[in-house]
Every structure is written in C-alpha cells, then in structure tokens.
Design an enzyme around this catalytic site. Structure first.
Site, PDB file in Angstrom:
ATOM      1  N   GLU A 170       0.290  -1.296   0.163  1.00 55.22           N
ATOM      2  CA  GLU A 170      -0.259   0.112  -0.042  1.00 55.22           C
ATOM      3  C   GLU A 170       0.837   0.966   0.082  1.00 55.22           C
ATOM      4  OE1 GLU A 170      -2.149  -0.719   3.372  1.00 55.22           O
ATOM      5  OE2 GLU A 170      -2.992  -2.944   2.156  1.00 55.22           O
ATOM      6  N   ASN A 182       2.835  -4.409  -4.438  1.00 54.65           N
ATOM      7  CA  ASN A 182       0.989  -4.961  -3.465  1.00 54.65           C
ATOM      8  C   ASN A 182       0.467  -3.400  -2.951  1.00 54.65           C
ATOM      9  OD1 ASN A 182      -1.308  -6.706  -2.906  1.00 54.65           O
ATOM     10  ND2 ASN A 182      -0.751  -6.985  -1.062  1.00 54.65           N
ATOM     11  N   HIS A 210     -10.196  -6.315  -2.301  1.00 54.40           N
ATOM     12  CA  HIS A 210     -11.218  -6.721  -0.548  1.00 54.40           C
ATOM     13  C   HIS A 210     -12.179  -5.999  -2.067  1.00 54.40           C
ATOM     14  CE1 HIS A 210      -8.731  -8.067   2.487  1.00 54.40           C
ATOM     15  NE2 HIS A 210      -7.695  -7.267   1.995  1.00 54.40           N
ATOM     16  N   GLU A 261      -5.434 -11.073  -2.079  1.00 54.33           N
ATOM     17  CA  GLU A 261      -6.310 -10.779  -1.369  1.00 54.33           C
ATOM     18  C   GLU A 261      -7.772 -10.553  -1.239  1.00 54.33           C
ATOM     19  OE1 GLU A 261      -4.576  -7.273   2.326  1.00 54.33           O
ATOM     20  OE2 GLU A 261      -2.681  -7.693   0.843  1.00 54.33           O
ATOM     21  N   ASP A 313     -11.547 -10.958  -1.263  1.00 52.08           N
ATOM     22  CA  ASP A 313     -12.652 -11.644  -0.368  1.00 52.08           C
ATOM     23  C   ASP A 313     -14.219 -10.573  -0.716  1.00 52.08           C
ATOM     24  OD1 ASP A 313     -12.399  -9.349   1.055  1.00 52.08           O
ATOM     25  OD2 ASP A 313     -11.753 -10.029   2.270  1.00 52.08           O
TER      26      ASP A 313
HETATM   27  O1  G3I Z   1      -2.239  -9.594  18.144  1.00 52.22           O
HETATM   28  C1  G3I Z   1      -2.476  -7.906  18.606  1.00 52.22           C
HETATM   29  C2  G3I Z   1      -3.122  -8.927  20.359  1.00 52.22           C
HETATM   30  O2  G3I Z   1      -2.018  -9.128  20.800  1.00 52.22           O
HETATM   31  C3  G3I Z   1      -4.569  -7.955  20.110  1.00 52.22           C
HETATM   32  O3  G3I Z   1      -4.783  -8.695  21.343  1.00 52.22           O
HETATM   33  C4  G3I Z   1      -5.910  -7.310  19.723  1.00 52.22           C
HETATM   34  C5  G3I Z   1      -7.032  -6.634  20.460  1.00 52.22           C
HETATM   35  O4  G3I Z   1      -6.872  -6.158  19.304  1.00 52.22           O
HETATM   36  O5  G3I Z   1      -5.171  -6.817  18.344  1.00 52.22           O
HETATM   37  C6  G3I Z   1      -3.916  -7.669  18.121  1.00 52.22           C
HETATM   38  O6  G3I Z   1      -4.094  -7.668  16.639  1.00 52.22           O
HETATM   39  C7  G3I Z   1      -4.705  -7.382  15.633  1.00 52.22           C
HETATM   40  C8  G3I Z   1      -3.911  -7.860  14.136  1.00 52.22           C
HETATM   41  O7  G3I Z   1      -5.082  -7.497  13.168  1.00 52.22           O
HETATM   42  C9  G3I Z   1      -3.894  -9.698  15.067  1.00 52.22           C
HETATM   43  O8  G3I Z   1      -5.025 -10.257  15.505  1.00 52.22           O
HETATM   44  C10 G3I Z   1      -4.989  -5.805  15.531  1.00 52.22           C
HETATM   45  O9  G3I Z   1      -6.193  -5.119  16.792  1.00 52.22           O
HETATM   46  C11 G3I Z   1      -5.538  -5.842  14.263  1.00 52.22           C
HETATM   47  O10 G3I Z   1      -5.684  -4.266  13.738  1.00 52.22           O
HETATM   48  C12 G3I Z   1      -4.835  -6.300  13.152  1.00 52.22           C
HETATM   49  O11 G3I Z   1      -6.190  -6.359  11.852  1.00 52.22           O
HETATM   50  C13 G3I Z   1      -5.316  -7.068  10.558  1.00 52.22           C
HETATM   51  C14 G3I Z   1      -5.269  -5.738   9.761  1.00 52.22           C
HETATM   52  O12 G3I Z   1      -4.632  -5.923   8.514  1.00 52.22           O
HETATM   53  C15 G3I Z   1      -4.112  -4.647  10.317  1.00 52.22           C
HETATM   54  O13 G3I Z   1      -4.766  -3.854   9.201  1.00 52.22           O
HETATM   55  C16 G3I Z   1      -5.460  -8.030   9.836  1.00 52.22           C
HETATM   56  O14 G3I Z   1      -6.016  -8.935  10.651  1.00 52.22           O
HETATM   57  C17 G3I Z   1      -5.345  -7.832   8.452  1.00 52.22           C
HETATM   58  O15 G3I Z   1      -6.741  -9.224   8.014  1.00 52.22           O
HETATM   59  C18 G3I Z   1      -5.605  -6.491   8.344  1.00 52.22           C
HETATM   60  O16 G3I Z   1      -4.666  -7.097   6.900  1.00 52.22           O
HETATM   61  C19 G3I Z   1      -4.756  -6.331   5.498  1.00 52.22           C
HETATM   62  C20 G3I Z   1      -3.155  -6.879   4.401  1.00 52.22           C
HETATM   63  O17 G3I Z   1      -2.038  -6.641   5.160  1.00 52.22           O
HETATM   64  C21 G3I Z   1      -3.194  -5.870   3.565  1.00 52.22           C
HETATM   65  N1  G3I Z   1      -4.276  -4.729   2.865  1.00 52.22           N
HETATM   66  C22 G3I Z   1      -5.220  -5.088   3.975  1.00 52.22           C
HETATM   67  C23 G3I Z   1      -5.536  -6.480   4.470  1.00 52.22           C
HETATM   68  C24 G3I Z   1      -6.910  -5.975   4.904  1.00 52.22           C
HETATM   69  O18 G3I Z   1      -7.123  -4.649   6.319  1.00 52.22           O
END
Ligand code: G3I
Length: 382
Positions: A180, A222, A260, A294, A296
């Site tokens: 991004e 990406n 997405h 990615e 969905d």
């Molecule tokens: O790991 C912490 C955990 O310790 C904590 O307890 C919990 C509480 O909210 O958060 C956990 O972290 C989260 C992490 O995912 C792992 O689960 C974050 O809050 C959460 O914001 C994070 O979200 C991810 C997101 O990227 C962050 O921007 C999504 O799972 C993931 O699917 C998403 O993936 C992105 C790609 O990398 C790039 N393109 C867009 C895509 C969707 O947003």
C-alpha cells in the site's frame, strides 16, 4: 442415387420422386445434426468435475491461495494443501508481529507457518516487509529520537529486510516487499514515515534490499483499489508509480492487486470482468506478473438478493476469469480460508456489519457456490 432419380424421372413417377427427395433431405439433415453434436461432445470432453481447488489449480498451473490468521490453529491448517496450494500469513510476517520493538525479533509464529507450508508442499507468499501499519511500537520514536533520523531509518529498514527476507531465503516464493504505497483514498504516494525521510525512493531501496537478501524470491508491490478499471484515477496513479520504478531499474517482478470487496463503505465497486482484465493487462504489458493477493467478497453487497451466495459466486467467477484471461496473472489468494475467521468480522468498522461470509468455504469448512464457480473457471467450464 442419381441413377434412381433418372429412373423415376423417366417413369414420370412424380410422387415417388418427391418422397425420395424428402427422405434424402431428412437423412442429410440428421447427418448435420449428428456431426454438429459431435462438436458438442468434444466440448463435453472437458471434465468439469471439481475434485478440490488445490488439485485443479495444480493441473492448470495456477496458484490458489489463502491467508492464515492463526498458523498454529488446527482448524485453519486442515484446508491447506487440500483446497489451497499457496499460503500467506495474514499477520505473522508483518514487521510489528515479528518485532514488537525495533530489532527485537520473535520468529516463532512465522517459522511455524513456513515449516507447515514446507511440510504440505505449498507455496508461501510473504506478506509484508514494509508497510505503514503494524510496525514495531517504537519505530517512530526510535527514528525521531536519532541524531540523524534519515540515516537511522535507512539502517533500521536494511536490518529488517535482511533479517526477515534473509531468514526465509529459499522458502518464501514471493514477497510483498512494500504494501500500500498509495495514500488510503487518494492518488498520492502515502505520506508515511518512510516517505517523509527517504522520499519515494524508500520503495526502490526496499526492493533492492529484498533482492540482495533473497535473490530467488519474486518481489511484488501490493495495493488496493476501490474501482478495478485501468482508467480509474487511483489505478492510473499506481500504474505511473510502477512505471517510474521500472524506469529507475528497481528490481520489481510483479504487482499484487488486493481485491477486497467490502460492500459497506459505499466507495468500492464490484468488478466488471472486462475492465478488471484490462487493468491486469495494463501491468503485465509492462513485463510484470500480477496476482490477486487478498480477495474477499462480503455478502453485504447483496442484501436483497434471493440467493446472495450465487451473486457472490459470480463476482468470484468474474475475477478469476479476468485473471485466467491474462497469461501473466498467476494466482488468486483469498484473504482467509473460511467464513469461520475473516478480518471483516473482526476489524472495525466492518465488524459492525458482521457476519460477512466473504470466502470460498463456509463456517463448516464446506465448499460454497463461489468455490465451485472458481473451480469451473479454472477448468474452463464457466
Ligand atoms: O495481536 C493483537 C493482540 O495481541 C491484541 O490482543 C488484539 C486486540 O485487538 O489485537 C491483535 O492485533 C490485531 C491483529 O490484526 C492481529 O489479529 C490488530 O488489532 C488488528 O488491527 C489486526 O488487523 C489486521 C489488519 O490487516 C491490520 O491493518 C487484520 O487481521 C488483517 O487481515 C489486515 O490485513 C490487511 C493486509 O495486511 C493488507 N491489505 C489490507 C488487509 C485488510 O485490512
């Protein structure tokens, strides 16, 4: 036949002659139908039976991938190698997951994913080396507090890419080197920490470092889009960026188009097959590979549909068909494995509209209509 007709003509037997001609015409007509039926038979000769997606993808030389949210979770692992021949760590390989603090690495989860993928013989897409999100908590403070922030950032960037791409050299097939690079909604380069100190060339530097750390890995840039059309201004701006990188000799092998389809923000449009294909082609014409990295499709796109999963299946079919039509479009990865676990149900604001049911397998890990639609496209049956 001619002899018989001459005889009937001589005998002036008009009725028998007419009967005879009608019979001949019927036989000829039946012959035409049989011959053209044989043409259809050859079409039917394509076996449209979907064994499993991974098997079909293997047969057709295509990557069908899934992002794994929990590399050590049994449930998620069940589908890898069966339905998918490629995996991406949804979070485990991101900078902040590997190093909550600058330079303090914990590779346990990422190692587990790599070992698991190796055991199953599936490809690994590495996601992601450099991104504005999910960074070490103290990265910004570390840079801002340095005497020479630019030099410090450059050194940290190099250490990180060498540590991660170097560690998995020979195991990760493809890296999303930079994720991004564009700002969230507009057409400018994102004004993130790297851009502020190193300019657009932070992308160049990241790719060169990745190439040096793992010379065999394919290196991708990406990005996500709201409209998948080569004339869309965000696509045009991204395309121009990719061209600039190529002109500067940056070692980039491909472009990842995220795909997405959230269905709730009112800013994204469902893809049109032809426009999507043209968009993909606009990048392969630059000599690059493309992948949908990615994908969905939220069920919330079709709130009033009689059969939302049939509509969803059509969107998947369109995107896969667009990719299949472009020779250097080499794969599609869904952002998750099944509707049991999707970031759309976990992350705000999307989670306010849960459940999205956006993937190919349902909450019982059973194939959905979209799964069969994708299979049919790969088999050339749809
Ligand atoms: O790991 C912490 C955990 O310790 C904590 O307890 C919990 C509480 O909210 O958060 C956990 O972290 C989260 C992490 O995912 C792992 O689960 C974050 O809050 C959460 O914001 C994070 O979200 C991810 C997101 O990227 C962050 O921007 C999504 O799972 C993931 O699917 C998403 O993936 C992105 C790609 O990398 C790039 N393109 C867009 C895509 C969707 O947003």
């Amino acid at each position: 036949m001619a002899e018989l007709l001459r005889k009937l003509w001589k005998e002036k037997d008009g009725r028998r002659m007419a009967e005879y001609i009608v019979i001949v015409l019927i036989i000829a007509f039946a012959g035409i139908i049989i011959v053209s039926g044989c043409g259809d038979d050859s079409k039917d000769a394509i076996d449209c039976t979907c064994s499993t997606l991974a098997e079909v993808a293997e047969q057709t030389g295509f990557w069908i991938g899934a992002a794994i949210a929990d590399p050590e979770g049994d449930l998620e692992q069940k589908t890898i190698g069966v339905h998918f021949n490629s995996v991406t760590a949804e979070n485990a390989m991101k900078w902040g997951s590997l190093a909550p603090s600058v330079g303090q690495y914990d590779f346990q989860e990422a190692d587990a994913l790599v070992d698991f993928a190796d055991e199953r013989g599936v490809r690994i897409r590495g996601h992601v080396l450099v991104w504005r999100n999910q960074q070490p908590a103290d990265l910004e403070a570390e840079v801002l507090g340095a005497d020479d922030p630019e030099a410090r950032l450059r050194a940290i960037l190099a250490e990180h890419i060498e540590a991660v791409a170097g560690r998995y050299s020979g195991q990760v097939d493809t890296w999303d080197v930079v994720n991004e690079p564009m700002e969230q909604y507009g057409i400018q380069i994102d004004n993130n920490l790297f851009y502020q100190y190193l300019g657009e060339e932070y992308i160049d530097e990241s790719f060169s470092l990745a190439r040096a750390a793992d010379p065999q890995a394919r290196l991708f840039l990406n990005e996500y889009f709201y409209v998948h059309n080569p004339t869309d201004e965000r696509v045009v701006a991204f395309h121009a960026l990719v061209k600039r990188l190529l002109e500067r000799g940056v070692p980039i092998d491909g472009v990842g188009i995220q795909g997405h389809f959230w269905g709730i923000l009112g800013v994204d449009e469902l893809p049109a097959r032809t426009a999507f294909e043209e968009m993909l082609r606009s990048f392969t014409e630059l000599g690059l590979e493309v992948e949908i990295t990615e994908m969905d499709v939220s069920r919330n796109y079709f709130p009033h549909a009689e059969d939302p999963f049939a509509e969803q299946a059509q969107v998947y079919a369109d995107v896969f068909a667009a990719c299949r039509a472009v020779p250097d479009c080499i794969g599609v990865t869904t952002w998750g494995m099944s509707d049991i676990n999707t970031w759309l149900d976990r992350n705000e604001p999307f989670s306010n509209y849960a459940p999205h049911h956006p993937l190919l397998l349902d909450t019982n890990l059973q194939p959905k209509p979209a799964y069969y639609a994708v299979c049919e496209v790969l088999l050339g049956c749809r």
